[in-house]
Design an enzyme around this catalytic site. Structure first.
Site, PDB file in Angstrom:
ATOM      1  N   ARG A 170      18.645  47.585  40.766  1.00  0.00           N
ATOM      2  CA  ARG A 170      18.798  48.860  41.499  1.00  0.00           C
ATOM      3  C   ARG A 170      19.047  48.645  42.999  1.00  0.00           C
ATOM      4  NH1 ARG A 170      19.415  49.327  37.146  1.00  0.00           N
ATOM      5  NH2 ARG A 170      18.266  50.538  35.587  1.00  0.00           N
ATOM      6  N   SER A 220      14.518  58.193  36.408  1.00  0.00           N
ATOM      7  CA  SER A 220      13.300  57.408  36.659  1.00  0.00           C
ATOM      8  C   SER A 220      12.969  57.458  38.135  1.00  0.00           C
ATOM      9  CB  SER A 220      13.518  55.949  36.265  1.00  0.00           C
ATOM     10  OG  SER A 220      13.832  55.877  34.906  1.00  0.00           O
ATOM     11  N   GLU A 290      12.502  54.427  43.051  1.00  0.00           N
ATOM     12  CA  GLU A 290      13.922  54.138  42.786  1.00  0.00           C
ATOM     13  C   GLU A 290      14.736  55.274  43.400  1.00  0.00           C
ATOM     14  OE1 GLU A 290      14.992  53.127  38.733  1.00  0.00           O
ATOM     15  OE2 GLU A 290      16.858  54.270  38.895  1.00  0.00           O
TER      16      GLU A 290
HETATM   17  C1  LIG Z   1      18.591  62.603  33.542  1.00  0.00           C
HETATM   18  C2  LIG Z   1      18.871  61.388  34.388  1.00  0.00           C
HETATM   19  C3  LIG Z   1      19.021  60.153  33.773  1.00  0.00           C
HETATM   20  C4  LIG Z   1      19.273  59.011  34.546  1.00  0.00           C
HETATM   21  N1  LIG Z   1      19.415  57.817  33.912  1.00  0.00           N
HETATM   22  C5  LIG Z   1      19.670  56.712  34.638  1.00  0.00           C
HETATM   23  C6  LIG Z   1      19.821  55.431  33.985  1.00  0.00           C
HETATM   24  O1  LIG Z   1      19.759  55.318  32.774  1.00  0.00           O
HETATM   25  N2  LIG Z   1      20.072  54.362  34.774  1.00  0.00           N
HETATM   26  C7  LIG Z   1      20.174  54.446  36.140  1.00  0.00           C
HETATM   27  O2  LIG Z   1      20.419  53.426  36.787  1.00  0.00           O
HETATM   28  N3  LIG Z   1      20.030  55.637  36.766  1.00  0.00           N
HETATM   29  C8  LIG Z   1      19.786  56.752  36.064  1.00  0.00           C
HETATM   30  N4  LIG Z   1      19.636  57.957  36.696  1.00  0.00           N
HETATM   31  C9  LIG Z   1      19.709  58.004  38.167  1.00  0.00           C
HETATM   32  C10 LIG Z   1      21.122  58.213  38.738  1.00  0.00           C
HETATM   33  O3  LIG Z   1      21.981  58.860  37.816  1.00  0.00           O
HETATM   34  C11 LIG Z   1      21.752  56.893  39.185  1.00  0.00           C
HETATM   35  O4  LIG Z   1      20.949  56.250  40.153  1.00  0.00           O
HETATM   36  C12 LIG Z   1      23.144  57.100  39.773  1.00  0.00           C
HETATM   37  O5  LIG Z   1      23.753  55.848  39.979  1.00  0.00           O
HETATM   38  C13 LIG Z   1      23.125  57.855  41.094  1.00  0.00           C
HETATM   39  O6  LIG Z   1      24.457  58.239  41.398  1.00  0.00           O
HETATM   40  P1  LIG Z   1      24.757  59.569  42.213  1.00  0.00           P
HETATM   41  O7  LIG Z   1      26.223  59.685  42.381  1.00  0.00           O
HETATM   42  O8  LIG Z   1      24.076  60.721  41.609  1.00  0.00           O
HETATM   43  O9  LIG Z   1      24.103  59.194  43.595  1.00  0.00           O
HETATM   44  P2  LIG Z   1      23.187  60.105  44.536  1.00  0.00           P
HETATM   45  O10 LIG Z   1      21.919  60.437  43.833  1.00  0.00           O
HETATM   46  O11 LIG Z   1      23.980  61.240  45.070  1.00  0.00           O
HETATM   47  O12 LIG Z   1      22.895  59.090  45.712  1.00  0.00           O
HETATM   48  C14 LIG Z   1      22.112  57.935  45.508  1.00  0.00           C
HETATM   49  C15 LIG Z   1      22.358  57.011  46.706  1.00  0.00           C
HETATM   50  O13 LIG Z   1      23.704  56.538  46.632  1.00  0.00           O
HETATM   51  C16 LIG Z   1      24.377  56.777  47.856  1.00  0.00           C
HETATM   52  N5  LIG Z   1      25.789  57.040  47.558  1.00  0.00           N
HETATM   53  C17 LIG Z   1      26.288  57.887  46.625  1.00  0.00           C
HETATM   54  N6  LIG Z   1      27.630  57.845  46.623  1.00  0.00           N
HETATM   55  C18 LIG Z   1      27.982  56.961  47.591  1.00  0.00           C
HETATM   56  C19 LIG Z   1      29.228  56.477  48.088  1.00  0.00           C
HETATM   57  N7  LIG Z   1      30.400  56.911  47.625  1.00  0.00           N
HETATM   58  N8  LIG Z   1      29.207  55.549  49.077  1.00  0.00           N
HETATM   59  C20 LIG Z   1      28.042  55.097  49.592  1.00  0.00           C
HETATM   60  N9  LIG Z   1      26.830  55.534  49.171  1.00  0.00           N
HETATM   61  C21 LIG Z   1      26.809  56.439  48.182  1.00  0.00           C
HETATM   62  C22 LIG Z   1      23.674  57.981  48.473  1.00  0.00           C
HETATM   63  O14 LIG Z   1      23.809  57.987  49.875  1.00  0.00           O
HETATM   64  C23 LIG Z   1      22.235  57.744  48.043  1.00  0.00           C
HETATM   65  O15 LIG Z   1      21.551  56.901  48.953  1.00  0.00           O
HETATM   66  C24 LIG Z   1      19.389  59.114  35.948  1.00  0.00           C
HETATM   67  C25 LIG Z   1      19.263  60.366  36.570  1.00  0.00           C
HETATM   68  C26 LIG Z   1      19.012  61.490  35.800  1.00  0.00           C
HETATM   69  C27 LIG Z   1      18.893  62.838  36.466  1.00  0.00           C
END
Ligand SMILES: Cc1cc2nc3c(=O)[nH]c(=O)nc-3n(C[C@H](O)[C@H](O)[C@H](O)COP(=O)(O)OP(=O)(O)OC[C@H]3O[C@@H](n4cnc5c(N)ncnc54)[C@H](O)[C@@H]3O)c2cc1C
Length: 297
Positions: A170, A220, A290
């Site tokens: 992560r 998580s 996380e």
């Molecule tokens: C129901 C559910 C299930 C999930 N299951 C998993 C799983 O199985 N495995 C897992 O790893 N995660 C899981 N997650 C968490 C999440 O989906 C991941 O961490 C995902 O990678 C986050 O992406 P996001 O675009 O939503 O980022 P955000 O939540 O919008 O941002 C997270 C971080 O990434 C940064 N960021 C986003 N986009 C960019 C960009 N283009 N450039 C630079 N920085 C950026 C943001 O600034 C922030 O610090 C889950 C979440 C939910 C709600």
């Protein structure tokens, strides 16, 4: 050029918008400015304008791993969902940062490319997946990412190889610099389309069986401490079902905190601190989040 001049030229720019409309927890305060650039050119123009206007910039993805404090975010928030092209090129998939990783995974599967099956149910963007080194069911972004292209705050483009991104659990290099992912290339293996899609659908069925997908959440909340699983630790500490305001440790999967209705970001943060304190006292383990916590304190 100023931000408002870009708006006059067609930039989707809004003011004082509640970010709870965008976060998966449905909590969080307002963005002073919120913009949705639709191309790299527009993104670079926005970065230059924000610099000229003296505005701090925060980039978010699908906000599926975020808690945005109730006081919101000062300055400009960027959401890249308008930059969402996905292209299959022989055994590679090239996806823009605002594309959903789920759509990228299915585009690969439909093209008979294996390697992104693990991401079939991760609700984030491609940018968020690279930033977080998102992973599930034994796979991680780092296992198939070939390179990622970023734009710096001053508008410079850079492409990093997998190794240069310094991935670990992560974690990626991007958590240590201010750079913005704009595109990722995944190097995949040719395989049997039906087998790949079956595996993706199977993992998604497993996910809906185990995870409280019927409620808003941010996935998580805590990183897995070495040698432990968070869910069982919280259950053993009697924390499953613990609720503060509208935020509750899920009764279906104790690693998730769900919004049972009307939760605020403060409820989430108070519950997180309560859990950390309880586990520290009981097990001597300092749980690390996380989920990313941002916004005005
Ligand atoms: C129901 C559910 C299930 C999930 N299951 C998993 C799983 O199985 N495995 C897992 O790893 N995660 C899981 N997650 C968490 C999440 O989906 C991941 O961490 C995902 O990678 C986050 O992406 P996001 O675009 O939503 O980022 P955000 O939540 O919008 O941002 C997270 C971080 O990434 C940064 N960021 C986003 N986009 C960019 C960009 N283009 N450039 C630079 N920085 C950026 C943001 O600034 C922030 O610090 C889950 C979440 C939910 C709600």
């Amino acid at each position: 050029m100023k931000l408002h001049d870009l708006k006059a030229q067609g930039l989707d720019l809004q003011e004082n918008i509640p970010l709870s409309r965008y976060t998966f927890t449905q909590t969080g305060g307002p963005a002073e400015y919120l913009a949705f650039p639709k191309s790299l050119e527009e993104l670079r123009a926005v970065l230059a304008a924000a610099r000229e206007d003296g505005l701090p910039i925060t980039v978010i993805g699908n906000a599926s791993n975020l808690i945005i404090r109730d006081k919101g975010i000062k300055g400009l928030v960027l959401i890249l969902t308008g930059m969402n092209e996905i292209k299959v090129e022989d055994s590679r998939v090239r996806a823009q940062a605002g594309a959903r990783i789920i759509d990228t995974s299915f585009a690969a599967g439909k093209a008979g490319l294996s390697g992104l099956e693990f991401a079939a149910g991760i609700p984030g963007s491609v940018g968020g997946a690279v930033f977080m080194n998102a992973g599930a069911y034994g796979g991680e972004t780092k296992d198939c990412l070939e390179s990622a292209t970023v734009v710096t705050r001053s508008g410079e483009l850079k492409t990093y190889s997998n190794q240069e991104l310094n991935f670990s659990y992560r974690h990626s290099l991007l958590q240590e610099n201010d750079e913005i992912v704009i595109e990722a290339v995944f190097a995949l293996k040719k395989g049997d389309k039906a087998t790949i899609l079956d595996q993706m659908n199977y993992l998604n069925a497993l996910r809906s069986y185990k995870q409280p997908l019927e409620y808003p959440s941010c996935g998580s909340v805590f990183k897995r401490p070495v040698g432990h699983f968070v869910g069982p630790m919280l259950i053993a500490a009697g924390l499953q079902g613990k609720q503060i305001g509208g935020a509750q440790v899920s009764t279906k999967h104790a690693g998730f905190i769900v919004n049972k209705g009307g939760a605020t970001a403060t409820d989430y943060l108070n519950l997180i601190h309560y859990i950390q304190k309880t586990i520290k006292e009981k097990d001597g383990i300092a749980l690390q989040t996380e989920v990313r916590i941002i916004g005005e304190e």
